[in-house]
Every structure is written in structure tokens, then in C-alpha cells.
Design a protein around this motif. Sequence first.
Motif, PDB file in Angstrom:
ATOM      1  N   ALA A  75      10.082  15.328 -57.670  1.00 55.67           N
ATOM      2  CA  ALA A  75       8.780  15.450 -57.015  1.00 55.67           C
ATOM      3  C   ALA A  75       8.748  14.622 -55.740  1.00 55.67           C
ATOM      4  O   ALA A  75       9.291  13.510 -55.691  1.00 55.67           O
ATOM      5  N   VAL A  76       8.107  15.158 -54.696  1.00 57.85           N
ATOM      6  CA  VAL A  76       7.945  14.424 -53.440  1.00 57.85           C
ATOM      7  C   VAL A  76       6.631  13.654 -53.503  1.00 57.85           C
ATOM      8  O   VAL A  76       5.574  14.212 -53.803  1.00 57.85           O
ATOM      9  N   ARG A  77       6.714  12.354 -53.232  1.00 55.66           N
ATOM     10  CA  ARG A  77       5.548  11.491 -53.305  1.00 55.66           C
ATOM     11  C   ARG A  77       5.478  10.629 -52.046  1.00 55.66           C
ATOM     12  O   ARG A  77       6.478  10.431 -51.360  1.00 55.66           O
ATOM     13  N   VAL A  78       4.289  10.120 -51.767  1.00 58.35           N
ATOM     14  CA  VAL A  78       4.074   9.267 -50.597  1.00 58.35           C
ATOM     15  C   VAL A  78       3.465   7.951 -51.066  1.00 58.35           C
ATOM     16  O   VAL A  78       2.465   7.938 -51.793  1.00 58.35           O
ATOM     17  N   PHE A  79       4.088   6.859 -50.650  1.00 58.57           N
ATOM     18  CA  PHE A  79       3.604   5.524 -50.987  1.00 58.57           C
ATOM     19  C   PHE A  79       3.409   4.717 -49.707  1.00 58.57           C
ATOM     20  O   PHE A  79       4.042   4.991 -48.683  1.00 58.57           O
ATOM     21  N   GLN A  80       2.554   3.701 -49.784  1.00 56.86           N
ATOM     22  CA  GLN A  80       2.538   2.730 -48.714  1.00 56.86           C
ATOM     23  C   GLN A  80       3.846   1.951 -48.794  1.00 56.86           C
ATOM     24  O   GLN A  80       4.257   1.523 -49.868  1.00 56.86           O
ATOM     25  N   ASN A  81       4.497   1.791 -47.649  1.00 57.07           N
ATOM     26  CA  ASN A  81       5.852   1.227 -47.596  1.00 57.07           C
ATOM     27  C   ASN A  81       5.821  -0.298 -47.577  1.00 57.07           C
ATOM     28  O   ASN A  81       6.375  -0.947 -46.697  1.00 57.07           O
ATOM     29  N   ILE A  82       5.135  -0.865 -48.571  1.00 56.34           N
ATOM     30  CA  ILE A  82       5.011  -2.322 -48.618  1.00 56.34           C
ATOM     31  C   ILE A  82       5.180  -2.819 -50.047  1.00 56.34           C
ATOM     32  O   ILE A  82       4.789  -2.144 -51.003  1.00 56.34           O
ATOM     33  N   CYS A  83       5.745  -3.998 -50.170  1.00 56.23           N
ATOM     34  CA  CYS A  83       5.864  -4.664 -51.463  1.00 56.23           C
ATOM     35  C   CYS A  83       4.502  -5.234 -51.865  1.00 56.23           C
ATOM     36  O   CYS A  83       3.778  -5.773 -51.031  1.00 56.23           O
ATOM     37  N   ARG A  84       4.184  -5.134 -53.162  1.00 60.17           N
ATOM     38  CA  ARG A  84       2.895  -5.630 -53.640  1.00 60.17           C
ATOM     39  C   ARG A  84       2.854  -7.153 -53.734  1.00 60.17           C
ATOM     40  O   ARG A  84       1.802  -7.737 -54.008  1.00 60.17           O
ATOM     41  N   HIS A  85       3.977  -7.798 -53.480  1.00 61.73           N
ATOM     42  CA  HIS A  85       4.037  -9.259 -53.553  1.00 61.73           C
ATOM     43  C   HIS A  85       3.459  -9.892 -52.288  1.00 61.73           C
ATOM     44  O   HIS A  85       2.383 -10.481 -52.301  1.00 61.73           O
ATOM     45  N   ARG A  86       4.146  -9.734 -51.167  1.00 63.99           N
ATOM     46  CA  ARG A  86       3.705 -10.357 -49.919  1.00 63.99           C
ATOM     47  C   ARG A  86       3.567  -9.355 -48.777  1.00 63.99           C
ATOM     48  O   ARG A  86       3.471  -9.726 -47.617  1.00 63.99           O
ATOM     49  N   GLY A  87       3.576  -8.072 -49.095  1.00 65.19           N
ATOM     50  CA  GLY A  87       3.341  -7.057 -48.066  1.00 65.19           C
ATOM     51  C   GLY A  87       4.523  -6.775 -47.168  1.00 65.19           C
ATOM     52  O   GLY A  87       4.365  -6.231 -46.075  1.00 65.19           O
ATOM     53  N   MET A  88       5.725  -7.125 -47.617  1.00 66.91           N
ATOM     54  CA  MET A  88       6.926  -6.884 -46.818  1.00 66.91           C
ATOM     55  C   MET A  88       7.253  -5.392 -46.771  1.00 66.91           C
ATOM     56  O   MET A  88       7.088  -4.679 -47.759  1.00 66.91           O
ATOM     57  N   ILE A  89       7.719  -4.916 -45.614  1.00 63.59           N
ATOM     58  CA  ILE A  89       8.198  -3.541 -45.499  1.00 63.59           C
ATOM     59  C   ILE A  89       9.411  -3.379 -46.417  1.00 63.59           C
ATOM     60  O   ILE A  89      10.326  -4.204 -46.420  1.00 63.59           O
ATOM     61  N   LEU A  90       9.421  -2.298 -47.178  1.00 70.89           N
ATOM     62  CA  LEU A  90      10.475  -2.090 -48.168  1.00 70.89           C
ATOM     63  C   LEU A  90      11.690  -1.367 -47.611  1.00 70.89           C
ATOM     64  O   LEU A  90      12.825  -1.762 -47.846  1.00 70.89           O
ATOM     65  N   VAL A  91      11.465  -0.281 -46.889  1.00 74.31           N
ATOM     66  CA  VAL A  91      12.564   0.555 -46.412  1.00 74.31           C
ATOM     67  C   VAL A  91      12.423   0.718 -44.902  1.00 74.31           C
ATOM     68  O   VAL A  91      11.390   1.193 -44.418  1.00 74.31           O
ATOM     69  N   GLU A  92      13.445   0.316 -44.168  1.00 73.20           N
ATOM     70  CA  GLU A  92      13.391   0.358 -42.700  1.00 73.20           C
ATOM     71  C   GLU A  92      13.962   1.649 -42.125  1.00 73.20           C
ATOM     72  O   GLU A  92      13.545   2.093 -41.056  1.00 73.20           O
ATOM     73  N   GLU A  93      14.940   2.260 -42.808  1.00 75.89           N
ATOM     74  CA  GLU A  93      15.584   3.475 -42.309  1.00 75.89           C
ATOM     75  C   GLU A  93      15.732   4.476 -43.439  1.00 75.89           C
ATOM     76  O   GLU A  93      15.819   4.094 -44.617  1.00 75.89           O
ATOM     77  N   ALA A  94      15.771   5.758 -43.073  1.00 85.65           N
ATOM     78  CA  ALA A  94      15.934   6.811 -44.077  1.00 85.65           C
ATOM     79  C   ALA A  94      17.255   6.612 -44.827  1.00 85.65           C
ATOM     80  O   ALA A  94      18.300   6.381 -44.217  1.00 85.65           O
ATOM     81  N   ARG A  95      17.195   6.703 -46.151  1.00 87.36           N
ATOM     82  CA  ARG A  95      18.398   6.526 -46.957  1.00 87.36           C
ATOM     83  C   ARG A  95      18.161   7.053 -48.361  1.00 87.36           C
ATOM     84  O   ARG A  95      17.033   7.405 -48.729  1.00 87.36           O
ATOM     85  N   LYS A  96      19.215   7.066 -49.155  1.00 86.78           N
ATOM     86  CA  LYS A  96      19.106   7.449 -50.554  1.00 86.78           C
ATOM     87  C   LYS A  96      18.950   6.187 -51.393  1.00 86.78           C
ATOM     88  O   LYS A  96      19.682   5.216 -51.224  1.00 86.78           O
ATOM     89  N   ILE A  97      17.986   6.227 -52.292  1.00 87.47           N
ATOM     90  CA  ILE A  97      17.765   5.120 -53.216  1.00 87.47           C
ATOM     91  C   ILE A  97      18.676   5.360 -54.425  1.00 87.47           C
ATOM     92  O   ILE A  97      18.436   6.262 -55.226  1.00 87.47           O
TER      93      ILE A  97
END
Length: 386
Positions: A78-100
Motif C-alpha cells: 500500500a502507498v501511504r504518506v507520512f510527515q517525514n519527521i521523527c516523533r522524538h525531536r522532529g528530525m527529518i527521517l529520509v533525505e533522499e529517495a531510497r528503498k527501506i
Amino acid sequence: MTANITDLSAVRRPVAEAQGLPNAHYIDPGVFNEEKHAVLFSSWAGLGVTADVTEPGDAKPMTFLGMPLLMVRDKGGAVRVFQNICRHRGMILVEEARKIEGAIRCPYHSWCYGTDGRLVSTPHVGGPGQNTHESIDRNLLGLIEVRSHIWRDVVWINVDGNALPFEEENADLIARWAEFDKPLYHGGADSAFQLEVKCNWKLAVENYCESYHLPWVHPGLNSYSRLEDHYHIEKPDAFSGQGTLVYRQLKGTQGEVFEDFEGLSEKWNEAAEYITVYPNVLLGVHRDHAFAIILVPESEARTVEHIHLYYATPQTDDAMRAANTKQWKLVFEEDIFVVEGMQKGRHAPHFDGGRFSAVMDSPTHCFHAWVAGKIETHRSTAQAAQ
């Protein structure tokens, strides 16, 4: 940032009497911010396409009106959309397109999330070697998901979460194009391109809605699909655009053509339609291919157009596909000087929004009236909350 409270009373008049949106709606940063919330966040806006994340685990960071987002195809497909931030301190999680490959890991303190958004690991959160703590409830701290829907491969998002369900909001258009409710195959890397235009996003919509400009801006296209071959498409508060009764298929060197979508009625043998789904997605359908253009506003005076071409079959001739992309790119590039010229024109202080041809401009007026209505509703709601 405080918005300039513009007078929109003349915009929603009947087309023969109406004026266009005031200059501030194209050049004022405060009004741009107001429209962000009143128009774009409150509607089903286009973000990207599922072709950007083709395999489970694929993740693509995106920015929409300053909001950092992450489009992910989860391990279930399934394709989903999230805010790209960690719930801890709001850090950006993913900077470039890649496979998790495993989990989405925050580079700051290594909190980890599944591709479904669940918080699965919080190393040392309770002290060295203690990976849990009673104050951190993982069930409540998953990634912030943005409401999304997939239609015609476009990933639509409703940021404020208050829009009607997508199928209800767009029921009339879905029914209108029911014959095209078939698999769409993205043409691949050579069937996607971007155009950066120095204009407000609404001007790109306005230009796309009407065929009035064809003889002067698109002489090649107009040479066979003439102005008189076009008709208006209007659904107030939902969509508008144009159709043509003369569509000429692209042919290869041996006269070959792309395969048609199966089961189409005779209407589509020579017809094609081009519709703006409010607020920011421009769609085109033909018997043998389709396209989606997602307008991403970068500022009040800059827009990036993301263009994607689709076919009825997963395999198409490379040369023909490249030729089709080139052909459409030329058409869309022909519009750039127009939308950029209108953007410059909005700095003329005595321009009152302009007039509409009651015969030729009604699809554009339909869009203006919708924008004005969304803003007036937003203002009324804000005032009532005070």
C-alpha cells in the motif's frame, strides 16, 4: 504572516459580470499563505504518483507547501504518506529517495519505524541499555500519517483531514471517465519530466482550463484540433476544462500506433478531454494514452509542474514513447511565456482581476469562483472561532 483581506465579491458573479481574482492572490505572500490553508490543505490536492514508489519499501521524501512528507510503499504494497519527521525531536527521517530494507531509522537518536508508520524501536530511551520507558508509549508515537487516496495513479492528500471522502468529492468526474477505469502503465523514466515556471500555480490551472488561446499559443496543435472543435467541461466546485472532437493519434515510422484502452465507446475514437481536478491536478485522457500534471506551488510566484505519461499496456515502443513525450513537452513549454507574462502583469496596480469572455472563458471562471468560495468559507470559519 497576515493576509491582505481581499474583496472577492465580484469573482463569484455570473461569468458575464465577474472579475478575476485580485492581484494579491498571485503576488502577496500573505494571501499565498491564506490560500495554502483555505484552498490547498482543505482539499484533495495532488502530491505525486505511485510510480514514484513502485516496490514495497520504496520511499520518496517530498515537500508540499513547506511541509516535509514521505511517500512510502509499505511492506504490504500500500502507498501511504507520512510527515517525514521523527516523533522524538522532529528530525527529518529520509533525505533522499531510497528503498527501506529494514526500518525507517532516525539518524539522530536511532528511533525506528516500520513502513506502516509504527514506532518499533527506541534504543536507550530509558537510559543506557534500557530501550523502553513508561513515559514513551510506542503505540501513540507512530509516524504522523496524512490522509491520502489513489486515483489514476495520482497520490492525493487532504492535509487538514476534513474533506469529504475522495470518491464522494469527485463522484461526477469518476463517473464521467468510468470507461477509463482500467490499469494505467507509467511509461517510465522517459515519460516523466518537470517544468519550472515563474508564476503562481493558479495561472497554470487557468490556462489549462480553456481552449481560447490555442490559435495563437499552439498553432501546431490548432492546425488540426481547431478552436471550433473544442467544447467546455464544467462542474462547479469540483472541476473544469475542455474537450476536443478531433484527436490525432501519434504514428510510428511504419504507421503503428499505441494500443487503445480496452472497451472504450466510439466517442473516444477521435475525442479527448483535459480537465483540472481542483485544486492542482491537470488530467488528460485519450484513446491510447493519458497524462497527469501535478502542480506543486513553491511560492506565490513559482510553481513546479510534474508531468507523467501513461499507456494502456506495460510495454510500448521506445521510439514512439519518446516521441510522444517530446510532443507533449513542446505543447506544455509553449504555455510558459503566457503564464509567466500574466504573473508579471499581476504587478500592475490598477489591474482589477480582468474580465471573462462569457462564451470562451467559463471553465476558467468556474475555477476562480471555486477558489473564492473556499477562501470565503475559510474566513467565515476563522471569524466564527474568534
